[in-house]
Design an enzyme around this catalytic site. Sequence first.
Site, PDB file in Angstrom:
ATOM      1  N   ALA A  71       0.845  -1.189   0.000  1.00 39.95           N
ATOM      2  CA  ALA A  71       0.000   0.000   0.000  1.00 39.95           C
ATOM      3  C   ALA A  71       0.879   1.236   0.000  1.00 39.95           C
ATOM      4  O   ALA A  71       2.076   1.152   0.272  1.00 39.95           O
ATOM      5  CB  ALA A  71      -0.896   0.015   1.230  1.00 39.95           C
TER       6      ALA A  71
ATOM      7  N   ASN B  26       0.066   8.033  -0.162  1.00 41.69           N
ATOM      8  CA  ASN B  26      -0.176   9.312  -0.832  1.00 41.69           C
ATOM      9  C   ASN B  26      -1.098  10.201   0.001  1.00 41.69           C
ATOM     10  O   ASN B  26      -2.124   9.751   0.496  1.00 41.69           O
ATOM     11  CB  ASN B  26      -0.847   9.069  -2.188  1.00 41.69           C
ATOM     12  CG  ASN B  26      -0.208   7.941  -2.947  1.00 41.69           C
ATOM     13  OD1 ASN B  26       0.968   7.983  -3.224  1.00 41.69           O
ATOM     14  ND2 ASN B  26      -0.982   6.890  -3.238  1.00 41.69           N
TER      15      ASN B  26
ATOM     16  N   HIS C  65      -0.583   1.549   9.270  1.00 43.18           N
ATOM     17  CA  HIS C  65       0.735   1.984   8.784  1.00 43.18           C
ATOM     18  C   HIS C  65       0.610   3.183   7.836  1.00 43.18           C
ATOM     19  O   HIS C  65       1.253   4.219   8.046  1.00 43.18           O
ATOM     20  CB  HIS C  65       1.412   0.804   8.089  1.00 43.18           C
ATOM     21  CG  HIS C  65       2.757   1.107   7.517  1.00 43.18           C
ATOM     22  ND1 HIS C  65       3.929   0.725   8.127  1.00 43.18           N
ATOM     23  CD2 HIS C  65       3.129   1.751   6.386  1.00 43.18           C
ATOM     24  CE1 HIS C  65       4.953   1.130   7.403  1.00 43.18           C
ATOM     25  NE2 HIS C  65       4.499   1.749   6.326  1.00 43.18           N
ATOM     26  N   GLU C  66      -0.202   3.051   6.822  1.00 42.43           N
ATOM     27  CA  GLU C  66      -0.294   4.134   5.832  1.00 42.43           C
ATOM     28  C   GLU C  66      -0.904   5.381   6.471  1.00 42.43           C
ATOM     29  O   GLU C  66      -0.501   6.493   6.173  1.00 42.43           O
ATOM     30  CB  GLU C  66      -1.088   3.699   4.595  1.00 42.43           C
ATOM     31  CG  GLU C  66      -0.591   2.423   3.905  1.00 42.43           C
ATOM     32  CD  GLU C  66       0.911   2.380   3.631  1.00 42.43           C
ATOM     33  OE1 GLU C  66       1.551   3.445   3.554  1.00 42.43           O
ATOM     34  OE2 GLU C  66       1.451   1.246   3.525  1.00 42.43           O
TER      35      GLU C  66
ATOM     36  N   GLU D 212      10.004   4.885   7.280  1.00 43.20           N
ATOM     37  CA  GLU D 212       9.509   3.503   7.292  1.00 43.20           C
ATOM     38  C   GLU D 212       9.763   2.796   8.624  1.00 43.20           C
ATOM     39  O   GLU D 212       8.880   2.128   9.166  1.00 43.20           O
ATOM     40  CB  GLU D 212      10.093   2.706   6.121  1.00 43.20           C
ATOM     41  CG  GLU D 212       9.632   3.194   4.734  1.00 43.20           C
ATOM     42  CD  GLU D 212       8.116   3.230   4.551  1.00 43.20           C
ATOM     43  OE1 GLU D 212       7.391   2.620   5.368  1.00 43.20           O
ATOM     44  OE2 GLU D 212       7.645   3.868   3.586  1.00 43.20           O
TER      45      GLU D 212
HETATM   46  N1  BES Z   1       5.723   3.810   1.324  1.00 43.91           N
HETATM   47  C1  BES Z   1       5.485   2.413   1.331  1.00 43.91           C
HETATM   48  C2  BES Z   1       5.085   1.870  -0.002  1.00 43.91           C
HETATM   49  C3  BES Z   1       6.197   1.789  -1.015  1.00 43.91           C
HETATM   50  C4  BES Z   1       7.210   0.927  -0.816  1.00 43.91           C
HETATM   51  C5  BES Z   1       6.189   2.493  -2.157  1.00 43.91           C
HETATM   52  C6  BES Z   1       8.214   0.828  -1.761  1.00 43.91           C
HETATM   53  C7  BES Z   1       7.182   2.405  -3.077  1.00 43.91           C
HETATM   54  C8  BES Z   1       8.196   1.550  -2.893  1.00 43.91           C
HETATM   55  C9  BES Z   1       4.373   2.052   2.307  1.00 43.91           C
HETATM   56  O1  BES Z   1       4.206   2.923   3.354  1.00 43.91           O
HETATM   57  C10 BES Z   1       4.769   0.734   2.901  1.00 43.91           C
HETATM   58  O2  BES Z   1       5.707   0.691   3.636  1.00 43.91           O
HETATM   59  N2  BES Z   1       4.049  -0.322   2.563  1.00 43.91           N
HETATM   60  C11 BES Z   1       4.369  -1.654   2.973  1.00 43.91           C
HETATM   61  C12 BES Z   1       3.367  -2.189   3.924  1.00 43.91           C
HETATM   62  C13 BES Z   1       3.705  -1.867   5.345  1.00 43.91           C
HETATM   63  C14 BES Z   1       2.641  -2.296   6.273  1.00 43.91           C
HETATM   64  C15 BES Z   1       5.028  -2.416   5.789  1.00 43.91           C
HETATM   65  C16 BES Z   1       4.333  -2.499   1.732  1.00 43.91           C
HETATM   66  O3  BES Z   1       3.855  -2.010   0.714  1.00 43.91           O
HETATM   67  O4  BES Z   1       4.824  -3.611   1.784  1.00 43.91           O
HETATM   68 ZN    ZN Z   2       5.566   2.711   4.920  1.00 43.28          ZN
END
Ligand code: BES
Ligand code: ZN
Length: 879
Positions: A266, A269, A301-302, A324
């Site tokens: 996810a 944005n 998380h988001e 992150e």
């Molecule tokens: N910002 C990330 C999504 C992302 C990751 C975009 C890499 C572009 C490249 C988002 O906040 C995120 O960390 N998502 C994780 C899930 C989270 C619960 C650890 C994901 O997409 O795995």
């Molecule tokens: Zn993240």
Amino acid sequence: MTNTPDKAQRTYLKDYTPPDYLIPKIELDFDLGEKETRVRTQLWITRNGNHSRPLILNGEKLELASVALDGKVLDPQQWQRDDVTLTLLAVPARFTLDLETVISPITNTELSGLYASADTLCTQCEPEGFRRITYFLDRPDVLSVYRVTLRADQSRYPVLLANGNRVSSDKNGGRHHVIWEDPYPKPCYLFALVAGQLQFIEDEFTTQSGRKVQLRVYARERDLPQCDHAMTALREAMAWDEKTYNREYDLDHYNIVAVDDFNMGAMENKGLNVFNTRYVLALPATATDQDYRSVSDVIGHEYFHNWSGNRVTLRDWFQLSLKEGFTVFREQQFSAAHGSAGVKRIEDANLVRTQQFREDAGPMAHPIRPDSFVEINNFYTLTIYIKGAEVVRMLNRLVGNRAFVRGCNRYFEHHDGQAVTTDDFVQAIAQASGHDLTQFYRWYEQSGTPRLSSHGQFDAKLRRYHLRLKQVDCDLTQAHPALQMPIVTALFDRQGNPLTTRCDGGDEAGHQHTLNLTGAEQEFVFDDVDTPPVPSLLRGFSAPVILDTDHDDADLAVLMGHDNDPFNRWDAGQRLARQQILAWLDDAEDRALNESFAAAFSQTLEGDFNDRAFQALALKLPDENYLGEFIEVIDPEAIHQARRSVAKALVSRYQKAFLAHYHALKTPGPCRLDAASAGSRALRNTCLTYLMILEEESSFERALMQLKGADNMTDTLAALAALADQAHPARDEALAYFLERWREYPLVMDKWLRVQAISRCEDTVQRIAHLTEHECYQNDNPNKVHALIGAFAHGNPLRFHQPDGAGYHLVTEQLLATDPKNPQLAARLASAFNLWRRFEPGRRELMHQALERIRRHKHLSRDVSEITDRALADQKYQG
Ligand code: BES
Ligand code: ZN
């Protein structure tokens, strides 16, 4: 002018310089179509500082229709272009730039930038996707206010969404447009738009200051009934962040959109999160208890990124863990507050120990704040995410809860609207707490897993216990200086009763103490100790380290039976189990169960726990990949056999107890989702899985009955997975039954693919090859590739590493077929070969050949070549 950049170009943190130009404002006007989208961009640009350097904008795969400066169209001689930049040599100190670019969403298979998922158009801009939409300074320290106009055919794209607040809309014939404004300056990686035939569910949240926020979850109509859980999680996350961090949401709308094709889980944005459907949709019949928790964790998380990432953002991508790691930590806290905190901690800590430690031990090892990278997409790693979260957790532990929250508030408030570094974060905590965190900061700069050893000595006369802790890998060079870390410790007597002691001359008597380890070697003294104690060290996995203790089996059995720290209680059992498996691995002849281990195991099995989820976890044997970490030269088949033999010995000896649980734990009536019911299902299914190992006809029947009779996916899937692991006709019956029932549900079919991908059966590789041709498999959908090929490569060591190399061959073929379409996806498969040097010679050679074959492949992406180059260059285990 066109030239291609050096593929292996490396970006260094030390080369960071502030941007030459700033873009405080941007207006985007999209004329949307899946074959062709026209983007008109207006940029308000100002020179940053006093210089005459050119303006170099990033842009990739763009057709450029026109460029105008302050309203005047420029001749092609006035700008230069190559595959990745647009350069204007001489520009005024302040001007507007108008650009028109043309892009093609339907041919965008990388799923970065603007792309089509079924008939929905959506974007993914982090980290460097925005440059595939228009020319821009695509770096996180350039913050702009956005005004976005979306124009499209009304019937094809009735819903038009972008970040921020919807300010106006209009229609004209069959076309319509909507205008969105986001008042908060943001880096372009947080830009998003969505256009499609979507439906939504809606709710409202009133913030602590009384502002009303409209919440919507958008999905395709058929998926709408599955969105309620996500909405509930969103409301819980919003309330939790207010209560815990005093952080309130800041826009009038919060929109979440679920799409089928998404590289990651996810994306945060601003005001418009885009989610992989797998982290939104959940109903008892289609989602497991684990899925329910994941949905709520990822929604949280988001949402939490709105402060840790969006309002306060990153200076550069080397700071990725700043958002992150911190956000994963906040997500973990949120999750712990809404379920069993002990079980959550065990799961998170186990992931660090099993997966992140592997990364640290391999060719991709890097600090949580890396010094350089080739492809930033390869740095969304376990190290950045979960080691990053552990480091924040240690900070919290070292300065205490109240000072930590004060420090976070200071960070959010002082840096609101800024693009900052990990150092700014640690500084804020240091200042709010009064702690000197200079030594602690090394955790950000150093890669690898620290190793500790402990040695205890009891002095009966002085009623004293001396505990010596040593940071084993430390040397006096700069490469491995001592780290600062909290070692949470408690003592027990040999009956497992908690002892109350004083620590290091302190006056305060207590059971648990947080030792502040700063030296390469340090002694801690416990007073008022009346009996030879059993120490419980590193409680709650208080630091991400490998700890070798001097516990013997009897000590471990005490902790396994009595430790009041769930992580350490679980870990004591895991250590006993691991020692048992490793002993059988060494000696195939003399295979008798260690009685301390067997007794402790049966206590866990038959004991009356109020947390059955914990009990289920405690009965699981350490996984095969993790066991490999304790062996010099890995033979995956031998590990599998030893582990399975131990499991078989246990279930043979305690069959009655397993069966009794299985029957007693059946809950009458329709499925309930509360934590206790989920815990019962977890324990019952653990029993089912053990019983299956005996391969009795009755166990096949039992599993088939469960499969067909269950009203929830947790039980259905547990039965299916158990059967998919058996070379028995019941396997095909189960798979066919499941397919028939769920073929219309893509996320459920992912589970069907996954259980076959991780099956221990001999024909697994052939079956997977067949499945790549199956109607429900698509090699351009990341979820499908993860479910089948990813799960096989990373989660089926027995078959991936089968000695004839067929597993390696399959993954190589799929990887090479995926790479031209979606390099990020291919790169995640490539990492399955990372630890090639650890394996016995036959497999090592085959893995080496696979890596060579991949490296030699024509037109290999930068994403994959970075991984394979580093794997091949790895010197760690040579000789
Ligand atoms: N910002 C990330 C999504 C992302 C990751 C975009 C890499 C572009 C490249 C988002 O906040 C995120 O960390 N998502 C994780 C899930 C989270 C619960 C650890 C994901 O997409 O795995
Ligand atoms: Zn993240």
